[in-house]
Design an enzyme around this catalytic site. Structure first.
Site, mmCIF file in Angstrom:
data_model
loop_
_atom_site.group_PDB
_atom_site.id
_atom_site.type_symbol
_atom_site.label_atom_id
_atom_site.label_comp_id
_atom_site.label_asym_id
_atom_site.label_seq_id
_atom_site.Cartn_x
_atom_site.Cartn_y
_atom_site.Cartn_z
ATOM 1 N N ARG A 1 -19.470 82.169 -92.363
ATOM 2 C CA ARG A 1 -18.484 80.970 -92.253
ATOM 3 C C ARG A 1 -19.176 79.847 -91.918
ATOM 4 N NH1 ARG A 1 -13.052 83.209 -88.808
ATOM 5 N NH2 ARG A 1 -13.613 80.912 -87.910
ATOM 6 N N ARG B 1 -17.733 73.698 -81.921
ATOM 7 C CA ARG B 1 -16.615 74.460 -81.496
ATOM 8 C C ARG B 1 -16.562 74.639 -79.947
ATOM 9 N NH1 ARG B 1 -16.839 79.408 -85.326
ATOM 10 N NH2 ARG B 1 -14.498 79.711 -84.836
ATOM 11 N N ARG C 1 -3.835 74.630 -79.312
ATOM 12 C CA ARG C 1 -5.308 74.419 -78.794
ATOM 13 C C ARG C 1 -5.513 73.276 -77.832
ATOM 14 N NH1 ARG C 1 -7.612 77.130 -83.172
ATOM 15 N NH2 ARG C 1 -9.777 76.989 -83.741
ATOM 16 N N LYS D 1 -10.580 87.336 -80.719
ATOM 17 C CA LYS D 1 -9.002 87.061 -80.583
ATOM 18 C C LYS D 1 -8.649 87.668 -82.269
ATOM 19 C CE LYS D 1 -8.608 82.739 -80.583
ATOM 20 N NZ LYS D 1 -9.683 82.133 -80.483
ATOM 21 N N ARG E 1 -22.045 86.884 -86.846
ATOM 22 C CA ARG E 1 -20.829 87.301 -87.655
ATOM 23 C C ARG E 1 -20.827 87.093 -89.165
ATOM 24 N NH1 ARG E 1 -14.941 85.649 -85.170
ATOM 25 N NH2 ARG E 1 -15.436 83.479 -86.113
HETATM 26 P P1 AMP Z 1 -9.862 79.488 -86.163
HETATM 27 O O1 AMP Z 1 -9.943 80.300 -87.137
HETATM 28 O O2 AMP Z 1 -8.766 79.457 -85.330
HETATM 29 O O3 AMP Z 1 -11.129 79.412 -85.388
HETATM 30 O O4 AMP Z 1 -9.720 77.921 -86.842
HETATM 31 C C1 AMP Z 1 -10.880 77.244 -87.636
HETATM 32 C C2 AMP Z 1 -10.898 75.819 -87.909
HETATM 33 O O5 AMP Z 1 -9.468 75.300 -88.265
HETATM 34 C C3 AMP Z 1 -10.878 75.245 -86.148
HETATM 35 O O6 AMP Z 1 -12.329 75.115 -86.023
HETATM 36 C C4 AMP Z 1 -10.507 73.733 -86.468
HETATM 37 O O7 AMP Z 1 -11.232 72.970 -87.336
HETATM 38 C C5 AMP Z 1 -9.119 74.164 -87.451
HETATM 39 N N1 AMP Z 1 -7.961 74.644 -86.618
HETATM 40 C C6 AMP Z 1 -7.212 75.582 -86.586
HETATM 41 N N2 AMP Z 1 -6.122 75.531 -85.526
HETATM 42 C C7 AMP Z 1 -6.187 74.413 -85.183
HETATM 43 C C8 AMP Z 1 -5.528 73.872 -84.063
HETATM 44 N N3 AMP Z 1 -4.493 74.375 -83.564
HETATM 45 N N4 AMP Z 1 -5.780 72.780 -83.732
HETATM 46 C C9 AMP Z 1 -6.782 71.957 -84.282
HETATM 47 N N5 AMP Z 1 -7.492 72.306 -85.478
HETATM 48 C C10 AMP Z 1 -7.324 73.633 -85.643
#
Ligand code: AMP
Length: 259
Positions: free
Chosen positions: A203, A214, A131, A52, A170
């Site tokens: 990460r 996740r 989400r 994404k 990654r």
């Molecule tokens: P991402 O980079 O979008 O994978 O986000 C990294 C982490 O941030 C996720 O694993 C969550 O812990 C938190 N996070 C980001 N966006 C959200 C969301 N919309 N709702 C809940 N947690 C989020």
């Protein structure tokens, strides 16, 4: 930035400044759609690891919407001095480090504080938000109040085994945030960024123990979202196999089919 027309869609040349989103400050100047083109208001969906982020970069560089990633806001807060973090952000970072979803209320407040970015005349690309169905409903209300309409929800699909293979290999640059992969996109020198010489790291949420959490969180909370947007006739399913450019072309074709 001079837009270029290709196959009926206007292309920009570079990604727009999204610091107002990251820092939560006032938006400077505001954007405009490429002349003769349109401002896209889109959501990206797909399990972690489907690519994404790469598609978000390509879409924002070429179609001009602001890139609005909630994950980027949390990561930026993590590297900010502790004195600048609010208690709500501290709690949110704890969830993130465990690979869990941050509570809906916290994320919705964060987006609400940044509503000016949703109003941006150049459009937006939401990445990582919503989400959950609760977040999607909050977004719908927020957009309705602002008289904004969503153009579509891009749903990238990839088999789970491939997702795990992509994520666990990654590596991210601590300096410029460039992304590599130990198998499919290795740096020239192990552990060192090709672009800026920065150190590559894994990460926290790409470690195997966090990946499974996740994916479970995605299956439980986010899959119902595809149903939610399918019912609203906004869902655009896209296969995430192949190269980033192939996936991007597939995305463009799907968008063109809707305009
Ligand atoms: P991402 O980079 O979008 O994978 O986000 C990294 C982490 O941030 C996720 O694993 C969550 O812990 C938190 N996070 C980001 N966006 C959200 C969301 N919309 N709702 C809940 N947690 C989020």
């Amino acid at each position: 930035m001079k837009p270029v027309r290709q196959n009926g869609i206007f292309f920009m040349a570079q990604k727009r400044d999204n610091s107002a989103w990251i820092k939560g400050g006032a938006i400077s100047g505001g954007g405009a759609p490429p002349s003769g083109g349109r401002a896209w208001r889109l959501i990206l969906l797909g399990a972690p690891g489907v690519g994404k982020g790469t598609q978000a970069d390509l879409l924002c560089e070429r179609l001009g919407p602001l890139h609005l990633s909630t994950g980027d806001v949390f990561r930026a807060a993590k590297s900010a001095p502790a004195s600048e973090r609010t208690p709500a952000i501290e709690r949110a970072l704890g969830y993130m480090q465990r690979g869990e979803l941050v509570p809906d209320e916290t994320v919705i407040d964060l987006v609400r504080e940044r509503v000016a970015c949703l109003r941006d005349a150049g459009g937006f690309l939401l990445d990582g938000f919503p989400r959950t169905v609760v977040q999607a409903e909050a977004l719908r209300q927020l957009m309705q109040a602002e008289q904004l309409t969503l153009d579509g929800v891009l749903d990238y699909e990839l088999p789970t085994a491939e997702v795990i293979q992509r994520l666990s290999g990654r590596r991210t640059c601590a300096g410029c945030k460039a992304v590599f992969h130990v198998v499919t996109l290795p740096p020239k020198r192990e552990g060192v960024c090709d672009h800026c010489g920065g150190q590559l790291y894994q990460r926290e949420d790409d470690r195997p123990e966090s990946i499974q959490v996740r994916l479970d969180a995605y299956a439980k909370s986010t899959l119902p979202l595809t149903e939610y947007y399918r019912k609203l006739d906004l869902l655009i399913p896209i296969s995430a196999t192949g190269s980033p450019e192939e996936i991007f072309q597939r995305t463009l074709e799907a968008l063109q089919a809707r305009v």
